[in-house]
Design a protein around this motif. Structure first.
Motif, mmCIF file in Angstrom:
data_model
loop_
_atom_site.group_PDB
_atom_site.id
_atom_site.type_symbol
_atom_site.label_atom_id
_atom_site.label_comp_id
_atom_site.label_asym_id
_atom_site.label_seq_id
_atom_site.Cartn_x
_atom_site.Cartn_y
_atom_site.Cartn_z
ATOM 1 N N VAL A 85 0.884 -1.172 0.000
ATOM 2 C CA VAL A 85 0.000 0.000 0.000
ATOM 3 C C VAL A 85 0.917 1.216 0.000
ATOM 4 O O VAL A 85 1.620 1.470 0.975
ATOM 5 C CB VAL A 85 -0.927 0.038 1.222
ATOM 6 C CG1 VAL A 85 -1.875 1.231 1.103
ATOM 7 C CG2 VAL A 85 -1.719 -1.248 1.362
ATOM 8 N N LEU A 86 0.931 1.935 -1.106
ATOM 9 C CA LEU A 86 1.904 3.004 -1.324
ATOM 10 C C LEU A 86 1.202 4.355 -1.397
ATOM 11 O O LEU A 86 0.431 4.605 -2.325
ATOM 12 C CB LEU A 86 2.652 2.750 -2.640
ATOM 13 C CG LEU A 86 3.700 3.768 -3.059
ATOM 14 C CD1 LEU A 86 4.921 3.681 -2.164
ATOM 15 C CD2 LEU A 86 4.089 3.541 -4.525
ATOM 16 N N PRO A 87 1.439 5.269 -0.449
ATOM 17 C CA PRO A 87 0.891 6.626 -0.584
ATOM 18 C C PRO A 87 1.593 7.375 -1.716
ATOM 19 O O PRO A 87 2.817 7.324 -1.836
ATOM 20 C CB PRO A 87 1.218 7.268 0.774
ATOM 21 C CG PRO A 87 1.573 6.143 1.702
ATOM 22 C CD PRO A 87 2.157 5.074 0.834
ATOM 23 N N ILE A 88 0.826 8.073 -2.540
ATOM 24 C CA ILE A 88 1.384 8.866 -3.634
ATOM 25 C C ILE A 88 1.536 10.301 -3.129
ATOM 26 O O ILE A 88 0.544 10.939 -2.782
ATOM 27 C CB ILE A 88 0.473 8.837 -4.872
ATOM 28 C CG1 ILE A 88 0.127 7.396 -5.261
ATOM 29 C CG2 ILE A 88 1.152 9.562 -6.028
ATOM 30 C CD1 ILE A 88 1.307 6.516 -5.582
ATOM 31 N N PRO A 89 2.753 10.837 -3.054
ATOM 32 C CA PRO A 89 2.978 12.142 -2.423
ATOM 33 C C PRO A 89 2.107 13.246 -3.001
ATOM 34 O O PRO A 89 1.962 13.382 -4.217
ATOM 35 C CB PRO A 89 4.465 12.415 -2.711
ATOM 36 C CG PRO A 89 5.078 11.066 -2.899
ATOM 37 C CD PRO A 89 4.019 10.237 -3.555
ATOM 38 N N GLY A 90 1.521 14.024 -2.097
ATOM 39 C CA GLY A 90 0.792 15.214 -2.502
ATOM 40 C C GLY A 90 -0.571 15.005 -3.102
ATOM 41 O O GLY A 90 -1.176 15.967 -3.595
ATOM 42 N N THR A 91 -1.100 13.774 -3.070
ATOM 43 C CA THR A 91 -2.369 13.504 -3.757
ATOM 44 C C THR A 91 -3.480 12.950 -2.870
ATOM 45 O O THR A 91 -4.646 13.034 -3.235
ATOM 46 C CB THR A 91 -2.156 12.486 -4.895
ATOM 47 O OG1 THR A 91 -1.850 11.203 -4.335
ATOM 48 C CG2 THR A 91 -1.026 12.927 -5.817
ATOM 49 N N GLY A 92 -3.132 12.332 -1.746
ATOM 50 C CA GLY A 92 -4.141 11.630 -0.962
ATOM 51 C C GLY A 92 -4.517 10.287 -1.538
ATOM 52 O O GLY A 92 -5.427 9.625 -1.045
ATOM 53 N N LEU A 93 -3.814 9.866 -2.606
ATOM 54 C CA LEU A 93 -4.070 8.575 -3.229
ATOM 55 C C LEU A 93 -3.181 7.486 -2.628
ATOM 56 O O LEU A 93 -2.056 7.746 -2.202
ATOM 57 C CB LEU A 93 -3.792 8.629 -4.732
ATOM 58 C CG LEU A 93 -4.721 9.449 -5.619
ATOM 59 C CD1 LEU A 93 -4.179 9.454 -7.045
ATOM 60 C CD2 LEU A 93 -6.126 8.891 -5.587
ATOM 61 N N LEU A 94 -3.685 6.265 -2.658
ATOM 62 C CA LEU A 94 -2.919 5.078 -2.309
ATOM 63 C C LEU A 94 -2.876 4.171 -3.527
ATOM 64 O O LEU A 94 -3.847 4.097 -4.285
ATOM 65 C CB LEU A 94 -3.567 4.317 -1.140
ATOM 66 C CG LEU A 94 -3.881 5.106 0.117
ATOM 67 C CD1 LEU A 94 -4.663 4.217 1.103
ATOM 68 C CD2 LEU A 94 -2.617 5.633 0.767
#
Length: 340
Positions: A85-94
């Motif tokens: 499960v990888l957070p995408i910086p600056g987006t609030g997406l995983l």
């Protein structure tokens, strides 16, 4: 500002921050708490420091922990054998990799809603975000390819054929990435812009390399080996420059550049190797912290320096299996904190 611009700006800021000088001796580390969660297996963990959230890939769900309150959400989103499960910086997406279905899924970090599902390869496993290209790399463990995903358009934009059983990867922030090849005891060097395999780095004596991280301001790689070793590699020369003694059965290398440290949790021995990375030519193990058998992955909160290691009591493995099934009621996240 577009989503892609926000991604690149957030990532560039992180890369621009130089490793902080660590005055005096590094702190001692110890298990200070245990957070309980639902039954089941687990794999990689990650921290979104900006949102103070810990995410753990579970057998059938994405697990979330609020690091400020300690609140546990066992099922932020459903999954079919989640690996990362990888957070995408600056987006609030995983970005969640779904091993059984062969899908990578973009998930809302706020609601857990699945925003896009993309077919990658066989057994999508570890994943990384590359700030130089703005792409996500997904290692497909069973077909030897690295899928490239664009989080802005939420589309699959390419793939790189590496070959072998792929484990974790580490981008250098300049368009290259280094991927452990488990069944060949080597590191593959890939060019994310040209989308090609450049070369490989042999690691003699390293069995089943899994976790990998760039340390010492990007001048060294640390690769964790199943047989109780970690290889320190010069990525430019393409050679192993040191071998470190760690515990058996690791599955992650966790870098803390601000403190000049790296950590390797080893599930076979229930230990956490604390590694000094402040000097590229003198990388060494500082301590072995008792944790728990089974604690083989984890994530760092760079703000506090705390580590979060998923674990459970494991039953006897079935014939041919690497490890046994988790005992019901035993899943915890170990909180390992720096002290005086």
């Amino acid at each position: 500002m577009t989503i892609k611009a926000r991604i690149l700006a957030a990532a560039a800021l992180c890369l621009a921050l130089p490793p902080a000088a660590v005055a005096g001796a590094p702190p001692h580390y110890a298990v200070v708490d245990r957070l309980h969660g639902a039954d089941g297996g687990w794999d990689y963990a990650s921290v979104d420091a900006a949102r103070a959230r810990l995410y753990v890939a579970r057998t059938d769900a994405v697990m979330e922990v609020d690091l400020k309150t300690g609140k546990v959400v066992d099922r932020l989103a459903s999954a079919r054998r989640a690996h990362a499960v990888l957070p995408i910086p600056g987006t609030g997406l995983l970005l969640e990799t779904d091993g059984n279905s062969g899908l990578a899924r973009f998930v809302s970090g706020d609601t857990g809603a699945v925003l896009a599902e993309l077919a990658t390869g066989r057994k999508p496993d570890a994943a990384f975000f590359d700030p130089a290209t703005g792409l996500v790399g997904v290692m497909n463990g069973d077909d030897g390819t690295v899928s490239l995903l664009d989080p802005t358009t939420r589309t699959l934009v390419g793939a790189i054929t590496v070959g072998g059983a792929l484990e974790a990867g580490a981008p250098d922030g300049k368009g290259l990435a280094y991927v452990n090849v488990e069944d060949k005891g080597m590191i593959a060097v890939i060019d994310l812009r040209a989308r090609t395999l450049l070369r490989s780095i042999a690691m003699p004596g390293c069995e089943e390399p899994s976790g990998i991280a760039l340390v010492a301001d990007g001048t060294r790689l640390i690769s964790a080996c199943a047989n109780g070793k970690a290889m320190v590699v010069d990525p430019v020369a393409g050679t192993v420059v040191a071998t470190l003694a760690i515990g058996r059965g690791p599955d992650a290398v966790i870098a803390d550049p601000a403190r000049g440290l790296a950590f390797i949790p080893s599930g076979g021995t229930g230990t956490l190797a604390v590694i000094d990375t402040r000097q590229a030519k003198a990388i060494r193990v500082l301590a072995s912290v008792p944790t728990q058998v089974g604690a083989r992955t984890g994530a760092l909160d760079p703000t506090t320096g705390r580590l979060y290691l998923p674990a459970a009591t494991l039953g006897a493995p079935a014939p041919g299996a690497k490890r046994g099934a988790p005992v019901p009621g035993s899943f915890v996240i170990l909180v390992v904190a720096p002290g005086a």
